[in-house]
Design an enzyme around this catalytic site. Sequence first.
Site, PDB file in Angstrom:
ATOM      1  N   CYS A 260       0.798  -1.237   0.000  1.00 56.56           N
ATOM      2  CA  CYS A 260       0.000   0.000   0.000  1.00 56.56           C
ATOM      3  C   CYS A 260       0.822   1.274   0.000  1.00 56.56           C
ATOM      4  O   CYS A 260       0.745   2.068  -0.939  1.00 56.56           O
ATOM      5  CB  CYS A 260      -0.930  -0.020   1.195  1.00 56.56           C
TER       6      CYS A 260
HETATM    7  C1  UGA Z   1      -1.178   0.755   5.386  1.00 56.61           C
HETATM    8  C2  UGA Z   1      -1.916   1.764   6.271  1.00 56.61           C
HETATM    9  O1  UGA Z   1      -1.353   1.757   7.589  1.00 56.61           O
HETATM   10  C3  UGA Z   1      -3.410   1.424   6.358  1.00 56.61           C
HETATM   11  O2  UGA Z   1      -4.090   2.442   7.095  1.00 56.61           O
HETATM   12  C4  UGA Z   1      -3.993   1.354   4.950  1.00 56.61           C
HETATM   13  O3  UGA Z   1      -5.361   1.024   4.960  1.00 56.61           O
HETATM   14  C5  UGA Z   1      -3.226   0.300   4.170  1.00 56.61           C
HETATM   15  O4  UGA Z   1      -1.830   0.679   4.123  1.00 56.61           O
HETATM   16  C6  UGA Z   1      -3.814   0.239   2.786  1.00 56.61           C
HETATM   17  O5  UGA Z   1      -3.719   1.221   2.042  1.00 56.61           O
HETATM   18  O6  UGA Z   1      -4.464  -0.759   2.445  1.00 56.61           O
HETATM   19  P1  UGA Z   1      -0.138  -1.675   5.794  1.00 56.61           P
HETATM   20  O7  UGA Z   1       0.536  -1.486   4.484  1.00 56.61           O
HETATM   21  O8  UGA Z   1      -0.849  -2.960   6.053  1.00 56.61           O
HETATM   22  O9  UGA Z   1      -1.224  -0.505   6.033  1.00 56.61           O
HETATM   23  O10 UGA Z   1       0.949  -1.566   6.933  1.00 56.61           O
HETATM   24  P2  UGA Z   1       1.503  -0.458   7.933  1.00 56.61           P
HETATM   25  O11 UGA Z   1       1.266  -0.932   9.298  1.00 56.61           O
HETATM   26  O12 UGA Z   1       1.067   0.891   7.558  1.00 56.61           O
HETATM   27  O13 UGA Z   1       3.087  -0.591   7.650  1.00 56.61           O
HETATM   28  C7  UGA Z   1       3.631  -0.206   6.393  1.00 56.61           C
HETATM   29  C8  UGA Z   1       5.144  -0.287   6.446  1.00 56.61           C
HETATM   30  O14 UGA Z   1       5.674   0.781   7.231  1.00 56.61           O
HETATM   31  C9  UGA Z   1       5.714  -1.568   7.040  1.00 56.61           C
HETATM   32  O15 UGA Z   1       6.788  -2.005   6.231  1.00 56.61           O
HETATM   33  C10 UGA Z   1       6.222  -1.153   8.409  1.00 56.61           C
HETATM   34  O16 UGA Z   1       7.287  -1.925   8.850  1.00 56.61           O
HETATM   35  C11 UGA Z   1       6.649   0.288   8.138  1.00 56.61           C
HETATM   36  N1  UGA Z   1       6.645   1.138   9.344  1.00 56.61           N
HETATM   37  C12 UGA Z   1       5.495   1.397  10.010  1.00 56.61           C
HETATM   38  C13 UGA Z   1       7.836   1.722   9.754  1.00 56.61           C
HETATM   39  O17 UGA Z   1       8.897   1.526   9.139  1.00 56.61           O
HETATM   40  N2  UGA Z   1       7.824   2.540  10.856  1.00 56.61           N
HETATM   41  C14 UGA Z   1       6.698   2.800  11.545  1.00 56.61           C
HETATM   42  O18 UGA Z   1       6.758   3.567  12.538  1.00 56.61           O
HETATM   43  C15 UGA Z   1       5.501   2.208  11.118  1.00 56.61           C
END
Ligand code: UGA
Length: 415
Positions: A260
């Site tokens: 995403c």
């Molecule tokens: C993301 C959004 O958080 C959701 O709200 C949205 O609905 C979704 O995309 C979508 O568009 O369908 P997701 O991709 O499942 O969700 O995962 P996240 O929890 O957002 O993590 C994304 C990435 O960011 C991961 O690789 C995670 O490791 C990284 N991340 C997250 C960081 O590097 N640091 C952080 O502080 C948080």
Amino acid sequence: MNVSVIGCGYVGLVAAVCLAKLGHRITLVDVDEQKIEMLNNCQAPIHEPDVEEALSQSDLEVTSDYDCISNSDLILLCVSTPTTDDGFISLEYITQASEQLAQVLKKKLDYCVVVVKSTVVPGTTTDVVIPILEKSGKKAGIDFGVCMVPEFLAEGKAIYDFMNPMRIVIGEYDTRSGDMASQLYQSLGAPILRTNPITAEMIKYASNTFLATKISFINEIGNICKLLGIDTYEVARGMGADDRIGSKFLNAGLGFGGSCLPKDIKALISRVKQMGYEPRILEEVWNLNEHQGANLVALLKKHILLKGSTVGLLGLAFKPETDDIRESRAIRLVKVLLKEGATIRAYDPAAVENFKCLFPQIEYVSSQKVLASDAIIIVTEWEEFSHLDYRGKIVIDGRRVPKAMEAKVYEGLCW
Ligand code: UGA
């Protein structure tokens, strides 16, 4: 209400089982017969906590036949919008599904609402979906309704997120369809923001690109903190205590992956560049994210010569609690390490089979065997990595697993 869901990926399947829990009658439509068979056996085609349990408790009708949805009050369009080679999103599945829905609308006597839930660039619902639906000879806003209702659930906690939304955004083409879509979500008790379809589409992109920006921002601060010998996580704690900033999404490290955040940032960049606008912040958010892996490899090289060494990777999934490796930071790392002549051993609790399809040439072993490598990189912060014995090892940590700090040599990527 009678609700049909088109597409049984993360968004569609989770919406289907959750709406069934809320008491709606659900018909789930997909073109993939293999997935349909799995679902009919209560097996989830995605790795997601609690989905199989929810499937076994719900009485979904799963089919590839669009004729089965002719009695729907609402039809949720949840097909995927994958990235094309030039960064845009492909509307192939949206177009195909809309064509099929036009056939349904043609025969349908009563009013129903088509709800676009797939992430689509601003303008798609009104400029692409509605004109196709109107090929039915029916008029949007009169004979049938249209809404764009973005989904904000995150993988790994999809059911929880669906059932406990922070807000529901309803981009309505007409008031009647907005009323019906609101009804669907009312019992969840979340604030409902009603707006028009293009604004709803933009809210989704703005939200995801803001989350990506927050991550790249803290990674930039983290890279600076590393140079200055400061612990970024303490800095983030101090920043996050200000509720204008907030403490979430300030975990510095290897950066964001998944299906995403990277896709949405690329799609928005491509779309606005096409319109002649240079999105400077978004470009840098992307570049910084792409560079974090190289920063980690540079740290590793301070401690071992890569050529001829064995490097162990802990984690392959783009984040914990998923087997999804799309845009996982592990992919870029493995490419670089292989190019530099290292041998790779990897472990992940869920994503090994998916990773094997991309990299059959690396060794897939237990976490204990990964620990026996010349150096270890922590790529994904799975909970079980907090229980390993890192003593005597060289560890380069891309995700901040505090237990790993007991290693003989420990380097945090941004701390
Ligand atoms: C993301 C959004 O958080 C959701 O709200 C949205 O609905 C979704 O995309 C979508 O568009 O369908 P997701 O991709 O499942 O969700 O995962 P996240 O929890 O957002 O993590 C994304 C990435 O960011 C991961 O690789 C995670 O490791 C990284 N991340 C997250 C960081 O590097 N640091 C952080 O502080 C948080």
